[in-house]
Design a protein around this motif. Structure first.
Motif, PDB file in Angstrom:
ATOM      1  N   LEU A  56       0.831  -1.207   0.000  1.00  0.00           N
ATOM      2  CA  LEU A  56       0.000   0.000   0.000  1.00  0.00           C
ATOM      3  C   LEU A  56       0.866   1.259   0.000  1.00  0.00           C
ATOM      4  O   LEU A  56       0.551   2.232  -0.695  1.00  0.00           O
ATOM      5  N   TYR A  57       1.932   1.246   0.774  1.00  0.00           N
ATOM      6  CA  TYR A  57       2.827   2.400   0.814  1.00  0.00           C
ATOM      7  C   TYR A  57       3.459   2.625  -0.556  1.00  0.00           C
ATOM      8  O   TYR A  57       3.525   3.769  -1.046  1.00  0.00           O
ATOM      9  N   ALA A  58       3.931   1.548  -1.186  1.00  0.00           N
ATOM     10  CA  ALA A  58       4.577   1.678  -2.495  1.00  0.00           C
ATOM     11  C   ALA A  58       3.601   2.192  -3.537  1.00  0.00           C
ATOM     12  O   ALA A  58       3.956   3.015  -4.383  1.00  0.00           O
ATOM     13  N   GLY A  59       2.361   1.726  -3.487  1.00  0.00           N
ATOM     14  CA  GLY A  59       1.364   2.193  -4.432  1.00  0.00           C
ATOM     15  C   GLY A  59       1.071   3.676  -4.278  1.00  0.00           C
ATOM     16  O   GLY A  59       0.959   4.416  -5.264  1.00  0.00           O
ATOM     17  N   ALA A  60       0.955   4.121  -3.027  1.00  0.00           N
ATOM     18  CA  ALA A  60       0.726   5.543  -2.777  1.00  0.00           C
ATOM     19  C   ALA A  60       1.927   6.372  -3.198  1.00  0.00           C
ATOM     20  O   ALA A  60       1.780   7.488  -3.723  1.00  0.00           O
ATOM     21  N   LEU A  61       3.128   5.839  -2.996  1.00  0.00           N
ATOM     22  CA  LEU A  61       4.338   6.561  -3.396  1.00  0.00           C
ATOM     23  C   LEU A  61       4.376   6.753  -4.913  1.00  0.00           C
ATOM     24  O   LEU A  61       4.762   7.826  -5.405  1.00  0.00           O
ATOM     25  N   ALA A  62       3.966   5.726  -5.655  1.00  0.00           N
ATOM     26  CA  ALA A  62       3.973   5.826  -7.119  1.00  0.00           C
ATOM     27  C   ALA A  62       3.015   6.892  -7.626  1.00  0.00           C
ATOM     28  O   ALA A  62       3.203   7.414  -8.729  1.00  0.00           O
ATOM     29  N   ASP A  63       1.990   7.206  -6.833  1.00  0.00           N
ATOM     30  CA  ASP A  63       1.020   8.223  -7.241  1.00  0.00           C
ATOM     31  C   ASP A  63       1.416   9.635  -6.809  1.00  0.00           C
ATOM     32  O   ASP A  63       0.716  10.597  -7.149  1.00  0.00           O
ATOM     33  N   ARG A  64       2.507   9.784  -6.060  1.00  0.00           N
ATOM     34  CA  ARG A  64       2.857  11.113  -5.563  1.00  0.00           C
ATOM     35  C   ARG A  64       4.264  11.559  -5.956  1.00  0.00           C
ATOM     36  O   ARG A  64       4.650  12.695  -5.656  1.00  0.00           O
ATOM     37  N   VAL A  65       5.064  10.690  -6.573  1.00  0.00           N
ATOM     38  CA  VAL A  65       6.420  11.074  -6.980  1.00  0.00           C
ATOM     39  C   VAL A  65       6.588  10.827  -8.477  1.00  0.00           C
ATOM     40  O   VAL A  65       5.715  10.263  -9.134  1.00  0.00           O
ATOM     41  N   ASP A  66       7.727  11.256  -9.002  1.00  0.00           N
ATOM     42  CA  ASP A  66       8.069  10.983 -10.390  1.00  0.00           C
ATOM     43  C   ASP A  66       8.243   9.472 -10.570  1.00  0.00           C
ATOM     44  O   ASP A  66       9.124   8.857  -9.958  1.00  0.00           O
ATOM     45  N   ARG A  67       7.399   8.865 -11.410  1.00  0.00           N
ATOM     46  CA  ARG A  67       7.392   7.411 -11.523  1.00  0.00           C
ATOM     47  C   ARG A  67       8.663   6.864 -12.154  1.00  0.00           C
ATOM     48  O   ARG A  67       9.143   5.784 -11.784  1.00  0.00           O
ATOM     49  N   THR A  68       9.222   7.581 -13.105  1.00  0.00           N
ATOM     50  CA  THR A  68      10.483   7.140 -13.704  1.00  0.00           C
ATOM     51  C   THR A  68      11.586   7.105 -12.661  1.00  0.00           C
ATOM     52  O   THR A  68      12.346   6.131 -12.556  1.00  0.00           O
ATOM     53  N   ARG A  69      11.680   8.176 -11.877  1.00  0.00           N
ATOM     54  CA  ARG A  69      12.711   8.229 -10.842  1.00  0.00           C
ATOM     55  C   ARG A  69      12.518   7.125  -9.804  1.00  0.00           C
ATOM     56  O   ARG A  69      13.486   6.501  -9.360  1.00  0.00           O
ATOM     57  N   LEU A  70      11.265   6.853  -9.431  1.00  0.00           N
ATOM     58  CA  LEU A  70      10.991   5.797  -8.456  1.00  0.00           C
ATOM     59  C   LEU A  70      11.481   4.444  -8.967  1.00  0.00           C
ATOM     60  O   LEU A  70      12.173   3.712  -8.252  1.00  0.00           O
ATOM     61  N   VAL A  71      11.136   4.104 -10.210  1.00  0.00           N
ATOM     62  CA  VAL A  71      11.520   2.801 -10.769  1.00  0.00           C
ATOM     63  C   VAL A  71      13.029   2.687 -10.903  1.00  0.00           C
ATOM     64  O   VAL A  71      13.626   1.656 -10.551  1.00  0.00           O
ATOM     65  N   VAL A  72      13.678   3.744 -11.386  1.00  0.00           N
ATOM     66  CA  VAL A  72      15.121   3.692 -11.599  1.00  0.00           C
ATOM     67  C   VAL A  72      15.876   3.568 -10.274  1.00  0.00           C
ATOM     68  O   VAL A  72      16.768   2.720 -10.123  1.00  0.00           O
ATOM     69  N   ILE A  73      15.525   4.393  -9.287  1.00  0.00           N
ATOM     70  CA  ILE A  73      16.224   4.350  -7.994  1.00  0.00           C
ATOM     71  C   ILE A  73      15.998   3.006  -7.306  1.00  0.00           C
ATOM     72  O   ILE A  73      16.924   2.415  -6.738  1.00  0.00           O
ATOM     73  N   ALA A  74      14.754   2.500  -7.358  1.00  0.00           N
ATOM     74  CA  ALA A  74      14.466   1.201  -6.741  1.00  0.00           C
ATOM     75  C   ALA A  74      15.234   0.079  -7.431  1.00  0.00           C
ATOM     76  O   ALA A  74      15.716  -0.857  -6.775  1.00  0.00           O
ATOM     77  N   ASN A  75      15.364   0.148  -8.751  1.00  0.00           N
ATOM     78  CA  ASN A  75      16.150  -0.862  -9.462  1.00  0.00           C
ATOM     79  C   ASN A  75      17.623  -0.764  -9.096  1.00  0.00           C
ATOM     80  O   ASN A  75      18.307  -1.787  -8.955  1.00  0.00           O
ATOM     81  N   TRP A  76      18.137   0.456  -8.965  1.00  0.00           N
ATOM     82  CA  TRP A  76      19.526   0.609  -8.513  1.00  0.00           C
ATOM     83  C   TRP A  76      19.725  -0.018  -7.133  1.00  0.00           C
ATOM     84  O   TRP A  76      20.719  -0.712  -6.894  1.00  0.00           O
ATOM     85  N   ALA A  77      18.782   0.248  -6.234  1.00  0.00           N
ATOM     86  CA  ALA A  77      18.879  -0.317  -4.890  1.00  0.00           C
ATOM     87  C   ALA A  77      18.829  -1.847  -4.930  1.00  0.00           C
ATOM     88  O   ALA A  77      19.582  -2.538  -4.218  1.00  0.00           O
ATOM     89  N   ARG A  78      17.960  -2.370  -5.767  1.00  0.00           N
ATOM     90  CA  ARG A  78      17.856  -3.824  -5.902  1.00  0.00           C
ATOM     91  C   ARG A  78      19.151  -4.417  -6.435  1.00  0.00           C
ATOM     92  O   ARG A  78      19.633  -5.438  -5.935  1.00  0.00           O
ATOM     93  N   ALA A  79      19.723  -3.779  -7.450  1.00  0.00           N
ATOM     94  CA  ALA A  79      20.987  -4.250  -8.006  1.00  0.00           C
ATOM     95  C   ALA A  79      22.091  -4.200  -6.962  1.00  0.00           C
ATOM     96  O   ALA A  79      22.945  -5.105  -6.896  1.00  0.00           O
TER      97      ALA A  79
END
Length: 399
Positions: A56-79
């Motif tokens: 739920l937190y991640a879903g709300a975050l995707a609706d309030r921040v830049d979605r490209t930046r969210l996906v890229v930063i999260a992928n960097w963290a995962r890597a």
């Protein structure tokens, strides 16, 4: 469907290839560190728990921040998490606790990635193309994650324990770069956001509950994942005790589902053009009910293989169509929050179903979970049969 869709498709395929490699290499790594069944089961659970805790937190975050930046930063963290785990393999510091912690942290990052990526398709294709767009993304999952990735992962693990995770890091970083090539609008889709995160989550839940079609579809997905999770959890025992097959026969069952899925996603465009959407939804759910009945009745391997091919076909048609229906009916600014509820229902339903399946099979045998699934899904289908006509076309004309 346009350049942006092709970049999105390439990103999804790259990520799925990395996940498919880990699908085989991950359990092999866990098994190399422990033979304790409880810890092996925990390794599977820690990858699902982040969805329930942070969804739920991640879903709300995707609706309030830049979605490209969210996906890229999260992928960097995962890597980074996967690379750190690989470093412990190289240095000999690896242990089952390092593996469990790494899987959990990578799972959190993956929840954030998924929350962003599933909001993108409605932003880059028309509502009419959402069904075929989802089908093509599903094809990437089947080819890269289910068919190509696992054998590559097993081969790399045999060559060297660290190699599959190094390749996974490359795939994740490539997926992040490809995602940036879509050139989505910068910033939040909601503009300047001044509300609290808890308010955003509550607003998302309130919106979903106020929409009969979206609400009913979410409940259908929850219940049908409970009923499917029950027999799926003991499928290996069913294959051995009921069908009398070994490891190769069980592998053929799961491969048959992927082959059927390939056929379903390939035929999706043809089906959508020629069959009314409500009829298509009813047909998929009816086949689900009959699949459980067929497994409960048969004890013949070749019959089970045919049923599994059919299952793969309709399951991915249903997934493509239900995703498209939800995305058409949901405003862009709610896509993250509504999608997160569906994801939680999917994962939560499977977990509940797996628990029930083990309990039922322990008391009444390996075919009992299939009878439970047949009854539960059948009753649910009867209740929602008429409302599927409205659900199938929800949001088609909405702005």
């Amino acid at each position: 469907m346009g350049t942006r869709f092709r970049w999105n498709l390439a990103s999804v395929w790259a990520a799925n290839l990395g996940d498919g490699i880990a699908l085989a290499a991950g359990p092999l790594l866990v098994a190399s560190q422990t033979r304790e069944p409880l810890l092996i089961a925990a390794a599977a659970m820690v990858q699902q728990v982040p969805t329930l805790i942070f969804g739920l937190y991640a879903g709300a975050l995707a609706d309030r921040v830049d979605r490209t930046r969210l996906v890229v930063i999260a992928n960097w963290a995962r890597a980074l998490v996967i690379a750190a785990m690989g470093l412990t393999i190289v240095t000999g510091a690896i242990s089952i606790w390092v593996v469990l912690a790494s899987l959990f942290l990578a799972g959190i990052a993956e929840v954030l990635v998924d929350s962003g990526t599933r909001t993108v398709l409605p932003m880059i294709v028309s509502k009419a193309d959402l069904g075929i767009g989802n089908a093509r993304l599903m094809t990437g999952y089947l080819v890269a994650n289910q068919l190509a990735g696992p054998p590559i992962g097993a081969f790399l693990f045999a060559a060297g324990m660290v190699w599959p995770f190094g390749v996974q890091v490359i795939c994740v970083l490539l997926a992040a770069w490809l995602f940036t090539r879509m050139e989505l609008p910068r910033g939040s889709v909601r503009g300047v956001v001044e509300t609290h995160m808890r308010r955003d989550i509550a607003d998302g839940l309130r919106w979903l509950m106020s929409q009969p079609a979206v609400r009913t579809l979410a409940l259908v997905i929850l219940i049908f994942n409970i009923t499917w999770g029950a027999p799926w959890s003991i499928l290996v025992l069913y294959a051995q005790d009921r069908l009398g097959v070994g490891s190769v026969g069980f592998g053929l069952l799961t491969t048959a589902a992927a082959v059927g899925g390939m056929g379903g996603t390939a035929a999706y465009g043809w089906l959508e053009r020629r069959i009314p959407l409500a009829t298509l939804m009813r047909g998929c759910l009816t086949l689900e009910v009959l699949t459980h009945l067929a497994f409960a009745l048969t004890s013949t391997e070749w019959v089970a293989l045919i049923v599994m091919v059919v299952f793969g076909g309709y399951a991915f048609v249903w997934a493509s169509l239900s995703n498209a229906v939800r995305q058409r009916a949901t405003p862009i600014e709610f896509q993250g929050r509504v999608g997160s509820v569906y994801s939680i229902f999917l994962v939560g339903g499977l977990i509940v179903g797996q628990f029930l399946g083990g309990l039922i099979a322990s008391n009444w045998g390996v075919t009992a979970p299939f009878w439970f699934a047949f009854a539960g899904s059948g009753v649910t289908l009867l209740f929602v049969w008429r409302s599927l006509a409205q659900i199938a076309h929800a949001g088609e004309t909405a702005t």
